[in-house]
Design a protein around this motif. Structure first.
Motif, PDB file in Angstrom:
ATOM      1  N   UNK A 107     103.818 -59.678  15.133  1.00  0.00           N
ATOM      2  CA  UNK A 107     102.363 -60.198  15.624  1.00  0.00           C
ATOM      3  C   UNK A 107     102.218 -59.675  16.643  1.00  0.00           C
ATOM      4  N   UNK A 108     102.684 -59.996  17.350  1.00  0.00           N
ATOM      5  CA  UNK A 108     101.499 -59.519  19.098  1.00  0.00           C
ATOM      6  C   UNK A 108     101.367 -57.724  18.729  1.00  0.00           C
ATOM      7  N   UNK A 109     102.013 -57.028  18.075  1.00  0.00           N
ATOM      8  CA  UNK A 109     102.331 -55.652  17.699  1.00  0.00           C
ATOM      9  C   UNK A 109     100.778 -55.773  16.684  1.00  0.00           C
ATOM     10  N   UNK A 110     100.936 -55.975  15.919  1.00  0.00           N
ATOM     11  CA  UNK A 110     100.374 -56.436  14.551  1.00  0.00           C
ATOM     12  C   UNK A 110      99.071 -56.840  15.231  1.00  0.00           C
ATOM     13  N   UNK A 111      98.601 -57.544  16.016  1.00  0.00           N
ATOM     14  CA  UNK A 111      96.978 -58.381  17.020  1.00  0.00           C
ATOM     15  C   UNK A 111      96.510 -56.794  17.635  1.00  0.00           C
TER      16      UNK A 111
ATOM     17  N   UNK B  28     111.357 -62.582  17.094  1.00  0.00           N
ATOM     18  CA  UNK B  28     111.006 -60.576  16.486  1.00  0.00           C
ATOM     19  C   UNK B  28     109.404 -61.115  15.165  1.00  0.00           C
ATOM     20  N   UNK B  29     109.565 -62.495  15.258  1.00  0.00           N
ATOM     21  CA  UNK B  29     108.440 -62.491  14.715  1.00  0.00           C
ATOM     22  C   UNK B  29     107.158 -62.508  15.817  1.00  0.00           C
ATOM     23  N   UNK B  30     107.517 -63.129  16.647  1.00  0.00           N
ATOM     24  CA  UNK B  30     106.328 -62.992  17.253  1.00  0.00           C
ATOM     25  C   UNK B  30     106.341 -61.860  18.555  1.00  0.00           C
ATOM     26  N   UNK B  31     106.581 -61.260  18.705  1.00  0.00           N
ATOM     27  CA  UNK B  31     106.952 -60.016  18.952  1.00  0.00           C
ATOM     28  C   UNK B  31     105.997 -58.529  18.081  1.00  0.00           C
TER      29      UNK B  31
END
Length: 272
Positions: free
Chosen positions: A130-134, A125-128
């Motif tokens: 993070x991608x959305x944030x970026x 979930x963190x990586x998902x």
């Protein structure tokens, strides 16, 4: 968020404040200061260190150690140009560091969607997130940068300060933060807006804000890294010479999607 959870954020910022201020000043000088001022002072000192260390090391590497290997002699900026860029940045740095200070204040008061620990949600979930944030940051910076060009008063009174560096022999790593203060804040603002839209790990947010300083050093050195789809210095140098292309930040995707991409590899063919 309840008070006990919010205290985790305050404890974290106190820890960061202690790392910087505690190693530079006696406790009786900085501990009595209001917490928000401690945070600003830590961000200011950290920003200054990051700017001079990354810019200084990179200039030493490309202009002295590897002199004339990466850039032809007539593309090396003068010491006067570099000094001017540093002076512009020094005037703006106290204001730049207000933005991360405000973002940390909002996090500590529970106004954002930040979470304290990755273990709370797990690495997938963190990586998902993070991608959305970026993606939000990439989209926001692209359009903020583009409008700073398209809206004439914004360009004239804000962004033109940065675009006096419009060719290779006036661009250097120290130009990366040489903006009007409000211009620099506006271009970093998507990092803060994203906190209200997507769950974000607090430490990751702080790290990414300060990585902006390293990244902008890199894209103003005029050395094209040729790593697709990265918006490297080759693309950004074109932005400084045409003013109408390559508004993107980390990648070329937004320029590709919105029709403003100009590739440095095909530029010579167009000119011939």
């Amino acid at each position: 968020m309840d008070g006990d959870y919010l205290r985790l954020f305050a404890e974290e910022t106190n820890f960061y404040n202690g790392i910087v201020l505690g190693n530079l000043f006696p406790e009786n000088l900085w501990k009595p200061l209001p917490h928000v001022f401690q945070t600003w002072l830590r961000n200011y000192i950290g920003g200054m260190i990051l700017y001079f260390v990354t810019g200084g090391l990179w200039c030493f590497y490309i202009y002295y150690w590897k002199r004339h290997i990466y850039l032809p002699k007539d593309s090396v900026p003068s010491n006067e140009s570099i000094l001017l860029q540093i002076m512009v940045t020094m005037k703006a740095m106290p204001w730049y560091t207000v933005l991360p200070t405000v973002s940390e204040y909002m996090v500590e008061n529970g106004w954002t969607r930040c979470f304290s620990s990755i273990s709370e949600i797990g690495w997938p979930a963190y990586l998902v997130y993070l991608i959305v944030y970026l993606v939000i940051v990439e989209f926001g910076i692209y359009w903020m940068h583009r409008e700073l060009h398209d809206i004439k008063p914004l360009y004239k009174h804000l962004h033109a300060t940065h675009h006096i560096y419009n060719k290779q022999n006036t661009l250097s790593p120290f130009a990366g933060l040489a903006f009007h203060p409000l211009d620099g804040i506006l271009q970093a603002l998507p990092h803060v807006i994203a906190l209200f839209l997507v769950p974000t790990h607090f430490m990751t947010h702080i790290i990414l804000l300060f990585l902006e300083g390293i990244w902008t050093t890199n894209i103003h050195d005029c050395i094209h890294g040729k790593v697709w789809p990265v918006m490297g210095a080759g693309y950004h140098t074109i932005h400084h010479t045409t003013y109408r292309h390559n508004y993107g930040h980390y990648t070329i995707w937004m320029d590709w999607m919105f029709g403003t991409l100009r590739d440095p590899e095909v530029e010579p063919k167009k000119a011939s």
